[in-house]
Write a protein that holds these residues in place. Structure first.
Motif, mmCIF file in Angstrom:
data_model
loop_
_atom_site.group_PDB
_atom_site.id
_atom_site.type_symbol
_atom_site.label_atom_id
_atom_site.label_comp_id
_atom_site.label_asym_id
_atom_site.label_seq_id
_atom_site.Cartn_x
_atom_site.Cartn_y
_atom_site.Cartn_z
ATOM 1 N N UNK A 112 13.924 7.586 -5.925
ATOM 2 C CA UNK A 112 13.617 7.408 -4.507
ATOM 3 C C UNK A 112 12.134 7.629 -4.246
ATOM 4 N N UNK A 113 11.555 8.636 -4.860
ATOM 5 C CA UNK A 113 10.121 8.886 -4.701
ATOM 6 C C UNK A 113 9.276 7.762 -5.295
ATOM 7 N N UNK A 114 9.663 7.257 -6.420
ATOM 8 C CA UNK A 114 8.915 6.157 -7.043
ATOM 9 C C UNK A 114 8.974 4.912 -6.171
ATOM 10 N N UNK A 115 10.148 4.591 -5.640
ATOM 11 C CA UNK A 115 10.288 3.430 -4.758
ATOM 12 C C UNK A 115 9.480 3.644 -3.482
ATOM 13 N N UNK A 116 9.508 4.860 -2.956
ATOM 14 C CA UNK A 116 8.732 5.177 -1.750
ATOM 15 C C UNK A 116 7.242 5.012 -1.972
ATOM 16 N N UNK A 117 6.739 5.476 -3.110
ATOM 17 C CA UNK A 117 5.324 5.342 -3.429
ATOM 18 C C UNK A 117 4.963 3.868 -3.615
ATOM 19 N N UNK B 99 6.297 1.307 -2.224
ATOM 20 C CA UNK B 99 6.303 0.556 -0.965
ATOM 21 C C UNK B 99 5.277 1.091 0.032
ATOM 22 N N UNK B 100 4.971 2.371 -0.034
ATOM 23 C CA UNK B 100 4.051 2.965 0.941
ATOM 24 C C UNK B 100 2.612 2.515 0.724
ATOM 25 N N UNK B 101 2.119 2.566 -0.478
ATOM 26 C CA UNK B 101 0.713 2.252 -0.734
ATOM 27 C C UNK B 101 0.352 0.782 -0.498
ATOM 28 N N UNK B 102 1.156 -0.184 -0.926
ATOM 29 C CA UNK B 102 0.802 -1.576 -0.575
ATOM 30 C C UNK B 102 0.822 -1.820 0.944
ATOM 31 N N UNK B 103 1.767 -1.194 1.629
ATOM 32 C CA UNK B 103 1.803 -1.333 3.089
ATOM 33 C C UNK B 103 0.570 -0.693 3.714
#
Length: 91
Positions: free
Chosen positions: A11-16, A18-22
């Protein structure tokens, strides 16, 4: 316990991911908007300076008539109108 750690890390890897490109795309959109606004303000300042220069050379009514003729965009009439006026009652 291992499955919880695995789910938490995924979950943390997916969050990272998606967060940084956004975040990057939001910053880029902000920078482009800022540059557009700065260019518009610069253009407005230049237009004001040009109008002040025009009004310092010509009387207001002649300058406004000339601007209206230029804004009409008559291609075949360009530079054919002469902005000379005679005033008899000058002291």
């Amino acid at each position: 316990l291992v499955s919880n750690v695995l789910i938490f890390s995924c979950t943390n890897i997916v969050g990272v991911c998606t967060h940084y490109p956004a975040e990057v795309s939001q910053r880029q959109a902000f920078q482009e908007t800022r540059e557009c606004i700065q260019a518009r303000l610069h253009s407005q300042r230049e237009n004001q300076q040009q109008e002040r220069l025009l009004l310092s050379v010509l009387p207001r009514h002649v300058a406004m008539e000339m601007k209206a003729d230029i804004n009409a965009k008559q291609e075949d009439m360009m530079f054919h109108k002469i902005y000379i006026q005679k005033h008899d009652n000058v002291r």
